[in-house]
Design a protein around this motif. Sequence first.
Motif, PDB file in Angstrom:
ATOM      1  N   SER A  60       0.843  -1.191   0.000  1.00 26.44           N
ATOM      2  CA  SER A  60       0.000   0.000   0.000  1.00 26.44           C
ATOM      3  C   SER A  60       0.877   1.240   0.000  1.00 26.44           C
ATOM      4  O   SER A  60       2.016   1.214   0.465  1.00 26.44           O
ATOM      5  N   LEU A  61       0.332   2.324  -0.521  1.00 27.05           N
ATOM      6  CA  LEU A  61       0.983   3.629  -0.429  1.00 27.05           C
ATOM      7  C   LEU A  61       0.186   4.514   0.535  1.00 27.05           C
ATOM      8  O   LEU A  61      -1.059   4.471   0.537  1.00 27.05           O
ATOM      9  N   VAL A  62       0.880   5.296   1.332  1.00 28.63           N
ATOM     10  CA  VAL A  62       0.237   6.187   2.299  1.00 28.63           C
ATOM     11  C   VAL A  62       0.701   7.606   2.017  1.00 28.63           C
ATOM     12  O   VAL A  62       1.893   7.913   2.093  1.00 28.63           O
ATOM     13  N   GLY A  63      -0.243   8.492   1.684  1.00 20.77           N
ATOM     14  CA  GLY A  63       0.092   9.854   1.287  1.00 20.77           C
ATOM     15  C   GLY A  63       0.153  10.811   2.460  1.00 20.77           C
ATOM     16  O   GLY A  63      -0.841  11.042   3.143  1.00 20.77           O
ATOM     17  N   ASP A  64       1.330  11.359   2.719  1.00 19.28           N
ATOM     18  CA  ASP A  64       1.554  12.358   3.765  1.00 19.28           C
ATOM     19  C   ASP A  64       0.922  11.976   5.104  1.00 19.28           C
ATOM     20  O   ASP A  64       0.052  12.673   5.633  1.00 19.28           O
ATOM     21  N   PRO A 134       6.117   6.014  -5.890  1.00 21.71           N
ATOM     22  CA  PRO A 134       5.253   6.945  -6.627  1.00 21.71           C
ATOM     23  C   PRO A 134       6.031   7.882  -7.543  1.00 21.71           C
ATOM     24  O   PRO A 134       7.169   8.252  -7.252  1.00 21.71           O
ATOM     25  N   TYR A 135       5.419   8.221  -8.651  1.00 23.87           N
ATOM     26  CA  TYR A 135       5.882   9.340  -9.488  1.00 23.87           C
ATOM     27  C   TYR A 135       5.092  10.546  -9.016  1.00 23.87           C
ATOM     28  O   TYR A 135       3.878  10.630  -9.232  1.00 23.87           O
ATOM     29  N   LEU A 136       5.754  11.506  -8.362  1.00 21.50           N
ATOM     30  CA  LEU A 136       5.069  12.501  -7.550  1.00 21.50           C
ATOM     31  C   LEU A 136       4.623  13.743  -8.312  1.00 21.50           C
ATOM     32  O   LEU A 136       3.505  14.224  -8.127  1.00 21.50           O
ATOM     33  N   CYS A 306       5.660  11.667   0.616  1.00 16.07           N
ATOM     34  CA  CYS A 306       5.293  13.061   0.855  1.00 16.07           C
ATOM     35  C   CYS A 306       5.208  13.787  -0.478  1.00 16.07           C
ATOM     36  O   CYS A 306       6.119  13.677  -1.300  1.00 16.07           O
ATOM     37  N   VAL A 307       4.118  14.509  -0.697  1.00 18.53           N
ATOM     38  CA  VAL A 307       4.016  15.376  -1.869  1.00 18.53           C
ATOM     39  C   VAL A 307       4.657  16.705  -1.493  1.00 18.53           C
ATOM     40  O   VAL A 307       4.077  17.512  -0.774  1.00 18.53           O
TER      41      VAL A 307
END
Length: 501
Positions: A60-64, A134-136, A306-307
């Motif tokens: 899974s990916l977790v955003g910020d 991710p490609y951010l 992190c974005v």
Amino acid sequence: MTGPSFREFLQSLDDAAALVSFGDDRSWDLEVSAITTLANRSDGEVPVFESIGETAIDASLVGDPYRGPRCRPWDHLAQAFGLPSGLSGAAYYEAVVDRLRSPREPRVVDRDAAPCKAVVDTGADVDMLSIPWPYLHQGDGGRYSNLHTVVAPDPETQWGHWSNHRMMIHDDALASLLFLAGEQAPNLYYYDYEPREEPMPVAVVLGAEPAVQCSTEMWIPTGRSEAAFAGGLKDGPVDLVACETNDLYVPATAELVLEGRVLPGERLDEGPFGDYFGYMNGPRRSMPVFAVDAITRRTEPRVPFCVEGTGVGYGQNSSSTLQTAAAGPDATLGLRAAGFDVTMAVPWRFTSRTVWVIATDRPYPGSLHELANFVFTTWGMLHIDFFVFVDADTDPLDPRAVLTAIALEADPDADFHQFGVERMPKVPLNIYQTPDEKGSADVGTSKAKTAKAYIDATSDRPAADGPEDDSLRKRAQQRLVEAGVSPAPFDLLEERTGESR
């Protein structure tokens, strides 16, 4: 094991309705970052992307995940550290300062007790592209990991040095690390390992427990262990486990660990990248090569990212929150330990690696110059360009209060001070230097020096809010409560605990 793991931290966010899960397939190619950007902008729940298309493992990916509520960015981390809910900024800072005064040495656990050893791949089985990096940002030079802990050797501590240097993925076993000379781990590589033509062992840890991630943002003195300060922060020892292919130790509850070597004399392209300054940082630069020898992980790892600044605003992500909630209290403690009478040292939330605000008294003429010079020549000389000094009773976490102090108290002629032109170094991530000035690609430093400055926005007038005014304010708050109007949360906390803002 004491304290929450990263997974337990996410569960606590879920329990508090601060997390939202996406069960259907999402793409690592800009989609997860776009959703995270919108969540950051709207102060929404932390997004967890349970299924990522075109990924070989169930990850899974977790955003910020560390972004806190906009009005109180430290709230989620306070919860992770077992601190009371609803703390004011000042109360949170003092609680963290107290924790950091009592470092706790880590403890080593066996491999079979370490969740990060559930799956171990070495040699030909190593496949970094099985992980959904991710490609951010549109325009980035590649796929990135940028919310992790880099574990490097440290000749002065048993547990190594922990820091955070972004990593661009190149293929199944190679990445480039943004190693900027002047920082501790890069210096060890450039001036110790590489001259001896010796690879430097490194581990990149993703999904470490919150206290570990916070310690990577702190200005821990050389020769002191980030692991011990992370233990102090969580009020319990951090569990470490030995790596499979080198002599380093890594946090045992991590989601995923990359073990490898930074190769001497070899470079790969790095960047451009949508950086924390809020623009696409380039051009591409040559950076040291990280060769991965082993991947250890949980069976279904949760990979945080992190974005950064571009497209979202630096004030609303994990990076800025970690600076505010971890680096700020640590700097406050450090300045006090150095003998400076500092109420709070706070990174400006919107450009926290460039500007800091320090609330302090001005006991004698020249004291602010001494304080600024101390920080510029010790901790912050690479990143921080200037400080704003405000009165000890001004809240440096309140942008309106800070800007008001600058507007009303800072004389443009007498209170804007510069430490001389082109005297101090600067990381090459800033926007104001030309590509030529950004300098040497060999060690990632700026060729040109920059000026450092500070603004004296302190007043010569006595504080207006004395005990009588405070009593009137509390009575007014009570009348609001009686009328059914709730005051601000920090005021409620003061009524319950007697803590001062």
